[in-house]
Design an enzyme around this catalytic site. Structure first.
Site, PDB file in Angstrom:
ATOM      1  N   HIS A 369       0.999  -1.360   0.107  1.00 19.44           N
ATOM      2  CA  HIS A 369      -0.125   0.195   0.099  1.00 19.44           C
ATOM      3  C   HIS A 369       0.810   1.228   0.087  1.00 19.44           C
ATOM      4  CE1 HIS A 369      -4.298  -1.749   0.432  1.00 19.44           C
ATOM      5  NE2 HIS A 369      -3.578  -2.509   1.262  1.00 19.44           N
ATOM      6  N   LYS A 560      -9.517  13.721   3.968  1.00 18.87           N
ATOM      7  CA  LYS A 560      -8.468  12.697   4.202  1.00 18.87           C
ATOM      8  C   LYS A 560      -7.615  12.593   5.420  1.00 18.87           C
ATOM      9  CE  LYS A 560      -7.010  13.713   0.093  1.00 18.87           C
ATOM     10  NZ  LYS A 560      -7.154  12.579  -0.651  1.00 18.87           N
ATOM     11  N   ARG A 561      -6.801  11.684   5.974  1.00 19.69           N
ATOM     12  CA  ARG A 561      -5.976  11.923   6.791  1.00 19.69           C
ATOM     13  C   ARG A 561      -5.078  13.209   6.545  1.00 19.69           C
ATOM     14  NH1 ARG A 561      -5.964   7.707  10.796  1.00 19.69           N
ATOM     15  NH2 ARG A 561      -3.870   8.778  11.762  1.00 19.69           N
ATOM     16  N   LYS A 566      -0.152  14.456   1.585  1.00 20.18           N
ATOM     17  CA  LYS A 566      -1.300  14.908   0.852  1.00 20.18           C
ATOM     18  C   LYS A 566      -1.471  16.394   0.753  1.00 20.18           C
ATOM     19  CE  LYS A 566      -3.699  10.738   2.972  1.00 20.18           C
ATOM     20  NZ  LYS A 566      -4.372  10.043   1.865  1.00 20.18           N
ATOM     21  N   THR A 668      -8.845   6.477  -2.552  1.00 24.38           N
ATOM     22  CA  THR A 668      -9.904   5.973  -2.905  1.00 24.38           C
ATOM     23  C   THR A 668     -10.990   7.055  -2.804  1.00 24.38           C
ATOM     24  OG1 THR A 668     -10.404   4.962  -0.814  1.00 24.38           O
ATOM     25  CG2 THR A 668      -9.469   3.515  -2.570  1.00 24.38           C
ATOM     26  N   LYS A 672     -14.512   8.143  -4.791  1.00 23.19           N
ATOM     27  CA  LYS A 672     -15.927   8.263  -4.304  1.00 23.19           C
ATOM     28  C   LYS A 672     -16.592   9.894  -4.696  1.00 23.19           C
ATOM     29  CE  LYS A 672     -14.112   6.421   0.064  1.00 23.19           C
ATOM     30  NZ  LYS A 672     -13.638   6.653   1.208  1.00 23.19           N
TER      31      LYS A 672
HETATM   32  C1  LIG Z   1     -12.316   6.643   1.757  1.00 22.33           C
HETATM   33  C2  LIG Z   1     -11.845   6.974   2.890  1.00 22.33           C
HETATM   34  C3  LIG Z   1     -10.450   7.161   3.252  1.00 22.33           C
HETATM   35  C4  LIG Z   1      -9.580   7.278   2.302  1.00 22.33           C
HETATM   36  O1  LIG Z   1      -9.353   8.604   1.622  1.00 22.33           O
HETATM   37  P1  LIG Z   1      -8.119   9.099   0.551  1.00 22.33           P
HETATM   38  O2  LIG Z   1      -8.678  10.482   0.142  1.00 22.33           O
HETATM   39  O3  LIG Z   1      -8.019   8.073  -0.406  1.00 22.33           O
HETATM   40  O4  LIG Z   1      -6.793   9.286   1.571  1.00 22.33           O
HETATM   41  C5  LIG Z   1     -10.174   7.728   4.760  1.00 22.33           C
HETATM   42  N1  LIG Z   1     -11.219   7.892   5.659  1.00 22.33           N
HETATM   43  C6  LIG Z   1     -12.528   7.575   5.405  1.00 22.33           C
HETATM   44  C7  LIG Z   1     -13.541   7.750   6.333  1.00 22.33           C
HETATM   45  C8  LIG Z   1     -12.939   7.264   3.994  1.00 22.33           C
HETATM   46  O5  LIG Z   1     -14.086   6.942   3.852  1.00 22.33           O
END
Ligand SMILES: *Cc1c(COP(=O)(O)O)cnc(C)c1O
Length: 825
Positions: A369, A560-561, A566, A668, A672
């Protein structure tokens, strides 16, 4: 023994009914007789638990049906091993996947209850950090929907991902006591217990001319199973996720009892149970703590013992394991599976090395990952030898055989043997878990095309030279059941009107929407749905922050985190630059914008926490400036989790995916947001590249350096200060942050942060600033042409079918697990 099952399979008609009247009676019955509450005084939570019991009962039946059907087929089983599952709430997901949402809603209405109020009472099951854990949850959804035989294994953490609150602009962590009111979804299996051994030593002895090894003394912890059922969409298929909880071993306590030390025994019980107490809240960083190693082994040992027991229960011989079982390792966290499987096959099932190794490699596969060095797990040999002495021996043996193969392949090349070795000999000797995982697996995959290419070029370059066929790409996906069907009912309605309902399990059907992008009436409906979702989010922002935002404004979303790679920092710099333009009256071409952030920082990651504080400090100034706030507002929503993501994502106009090229494995969240009709503003990183190809270059905002340019700049010697000097707006923004403009009471707060950017800027924020600002202007211009904006966002939705997790799982089945499609349900 193989059961005879033909007569035992429950017929579909015999399953518990899900009609409105039956559900009403069942819910009332569960409330009174299972929950033990008088309907007159029952709380919402009581009602929610009653509904959960009724739904669970129907899933249990379908689970039995599924299990028997797979048994009859003698299908190969796939087990997904992940230390994390970011599941979220289960009620709505179950009702929609089982397709009795409407009946349940109506039944509850008959009982005077509102289903959606009950849905909101449920706590998120947050047994994961971020993308990796959410991927695992999406994969289980797809395995159940595709009716793949198998399931997941994980840990039943007593405390999941911490609850984030923002106090005076700063992140404060609160424990996530998610089991406080009990978990109505889980099925405790007190009879499914395995002993997991730690410490002690290995004794060697001879038996009929052969050497045997015994792992003796030390301590034992009991792993007890709890099952969560995972319903597939539409079909009768239900799989299970088995989570392990640590319990003290009875035998071990007896020793204390015999010595009359009752309190000591109880304390020891508490000690053992700490193993599954808490999820480590680190994303993309390895933790070198003994308790974490014990957690990993606890999880692996219980899961592998259970997998072998299930295999033998089905009547197979242990040497058929390679044909009948596939194990997928989600990152290196479960990499000890390789050594544990070898130990069980050799020490418990008396198999010779060669045969055990052939089976282990046939069974195991590993998903990588990350490329980031700080995320790569290694364990000091001294620690491993103390906690898991037999495994340390086995790992040395694996390495011995492996290095012999390396030397045969690259005669005389000692450097390559040193680089490939499972043991890092530099400094304190350590076990490289990624190397163990690669050597013990028949397939290794990256999670996006670019990521896999970079794995082959850098991290696993030498492995790739040795075994090129072992490396494959499988681009991540997301489940349309959660991220569209549940999260965006308005859009689902519109899609189903035009495409039928097949898209829920066949996301490629969204292609049918493409021609409708040219239809103004359809665009208007698409836009109305987005606006309704934005109003819902505006309400949440008001509830949580007391901030009133205009739903007509561009909703610019980065969720995101919080991590330096990022680059939330780049987003903030743009906000500050725009703030200055507005104040200087240079903002005529700007669209009205609300910048929305959400995300947690690892509690020990000081820089990330500082970035959260900076976002909140900037928000405070921007949102209170009477001139600026008409054009620009900033909102940091606390406690980002699956349930809040489900509200934010359908309301987003712009999706910020702005990591430094070459750092985000896949992402991911990007998928979404695009699926829900947001435009992506992204770098050529991770799956952004494939999303851009799928939706079309014209429907994607790209900016910044690509991987090659990042590499070249680094090689030539990156000097962030040059970029600071060269760009006036960048200089002004950084100076303001450094000099305390956003925190006048504590003006030195961000001095070190800005100094670090000027001196090092590891993720090249300054180098990409100019390009970022330029593309943001393109965003403004397009947003002010609503018809064009809507056309492009609609094409995003229509063309995102490839990113369904169903496609991802089909690729795993074919390229990695070797599952015959005949064996699917
Ligand atoms: C999809 C998701 C992530 C991953 O987000 P990235 O933008 O791909 O880092 C992190 N936390 C939650 C709650 C998510 O649904």
């Amino acid at each position: 023994m193989l059961e005879t099952v033909d007569t035992a399979i429950a017929s579909e008609e015999d399953m518990l009914s899900c009609d409105r009247e039956t559900l009403r009676a069942a819910i009332e019955d569960a409330l009174i007789h299972t929950i033990g509450k008088d309907p007159q005084i029952a709380t919402r939570r009581d009602w929610m638990h009653a509904v959960a019991h009724v739904v669970r009962a129907r899933m249990v039946e379908r689970r039995m049906y599924t299990r028997r059907a797979f048994m009859k087929k003698q299908a190969k089983r796939v087990y997904y091993l992940s230390m994390e599952y970011l599941i979220g709430r289960m009620l709505l997901n179950s009702l929609l996947n089982l397709e009795f949402y409407e009946n349940c809603r109506d039944a509850l209405a008959d009982l005077g209850q509102d289903l959606h109020e009950l849905i909101d009472v449920e706590m998120d099951a947050a047994l994961g950090n971020g993308g990796l854990g959410r991927l695992a949850a999406c994969i289980l959804d797809a395995m159940a929907t595709l009716a793949l035989p198998g399931g997941g294994y994980g840990i039943r953490y007593e405390f999941g991902m911490f609850n984030q609150q923002i106090e005076h602009g700063e992140q404060v962590e609160h424990p996530d006591n998610w089991l406080r009111y009990g978990n109505p979804w889980e099925l405790p299996r007190p009879e499914k217990v395995y002993m997991v051994h730690f410490y002690g030593h290995v004794v060697e002895h001879q038996e009929r001319g052969q050497t045997h090894y015994h792992w003796e003394d030390g301590e034992e912890v009991v792993a007890m199973a709890y099952d969560l059922l995972t319903p597939g969409f539409g079909k009768k298929n239900v799989n299970s996720l088995r989570l392990w909880a640590a319990k003290a071993s009875r035998d071990f306590n007896l020793k204390y009892f015999n010595e009359g030390d009752y309190i000591g025994a109880v304390q020891d019980k508490i000690g053992s149970e700490t193993i599954s107490m808490v999820l480590y809240p680190n994303d993309a960083t390895a933790i070198g703590r003994e308790l974490r190693l014990k957690q990993e082994y606890f999880f692996v040992s219980a899961s592998v013992q259970d997998i072998i027991a299930r295999h033998l229960d089905l009547g197979y011989a242990v040497d058929q394991l390679g044909d009948k079982v596939a194990i997928q390792l989600n990152d290196t966290h479960p990499a000890l599976t390789v050594a544990e499987l070898m130990r069980l096959l050799m020490d418990e099932h008396h198999m010779d090395w060669h045969k055990a190794w052939t089976i282990t490699q046939a069974v195991c596969a590993y998903t990588n990952h990350t490329l980031m060095p700080e995320a790569l797990e290694t364990w000091p040999i001294a620690l491993m030898d103390r906690v898991l002495p037999r495994h340390m021996q086995i790992i040395f043996d694996i390495n011995f055989h492996f290095l012999n193969e390396v030397r045969r392949h690259f005669p005389g090349d000692n450097a390559i043997a040193r680089r490939l070795s499972i043991i890092d000999e530099e400094g304190e000797r350590r076990v490289r878990m990624a190397h163990l995982a690669v050597v013990g697996s028949h397939r290794v995959n990256g999670v996006a095309a670019l990521h896999t290419e970079l794995l082959k070029r850098y991290l696993f370059h030498d492995f790739h030279r040795l075994w090129p066929e072992r490396f494959v790409n499988i681009t991540n996906g997301i489940t349309p059941r959660l991220w569209l069907h549940q999260a965006n009912p308005g859009l689902c309605q519109l899609i189903s009107e035009h495409c039928g309902r097949d898209w829920i399990a066949d996301l490629g059907q969204l292609k049918q929407l493409e021609p409708l992008a040219e239809d103004p009436a359809f665009r208007a409906r698409f836009r109305e749905i987005k606006n309704a979702n934005k109003q819902r989010l505006a309400k949440l922002i008001h509830q949580q922050l007391g901030l009133t935002v205009n739903p007509e404004a561009l909703f610019d979303v980065q969720i995101k985190r919080i991590h330096e790679y990022k680059r939330q920092m780049l987003n903030i710099l743009h906000i500050v630059a725009y703030y200055n333009r507005i104040r200087d009256g240079r903002s005529d071409e700007q669209a009205q914008r609300v910048s929305i952030f959400a995300g947690k920082a690892a509690p020990s990651y000081m820089r990330a926490k500082q970035i959260i504080r900076l976002i909140n400090d900037v928000a405070e100034v921007v949102n209170h400036d009477p001139v600026v706030r008409k054009k620009q507002q900033v909102a940091f929503l606390p406690n980002y989790e699956v349930s809040s993501a489900s509200v934010i994502i359908p309301a987003a106009d712009l999706s910020e995916q702005i990591s430094t090229a070459g750092t985000e494995a896949s992402g991911t969240g990007n998928m979404k947001l695009a699926l829900n009709g947001a435009m992506t503003l992204g770098t050529l990183d991770g799956a952004n590249i494939e999303i851009r190809e799928a939706v079309g270059e014209d429907n994607f905002f790209i900016f910044g350096m690509n991987t090659q340019e990042v590499e070249d700049l680094r090689a030539k010697g990156y000097r962030p200060r040059d970029f600071y000097e060269a760009n006036h707006e960048l200089r002004e923004a950084l100076d303001m942050i450094r000099d305390g403009f956003f925190c006048p009471a504590d003006p030195g707060r961000y001095r070190d942060l800005v100094e670090d950017l000027l001196e090092h800027d590891t993720f090249m924020v300054l180098a990409d600033f100019e390009s970022y600002l330029a593309v943001q202007q393109e965003v403004d211009a397009l947003y002010q042409q609503p018809e064009e904006w809507t056309r492009k966002t609609l094409l995003n939705t229509a063309r995102m079918g490839y990113f369904s997790i169903d496609r991802t799982v089909e690729e795993y089945a074919e390229k990695v697990w070797g599952i015959d499609p005949e064996d699917w349900g």
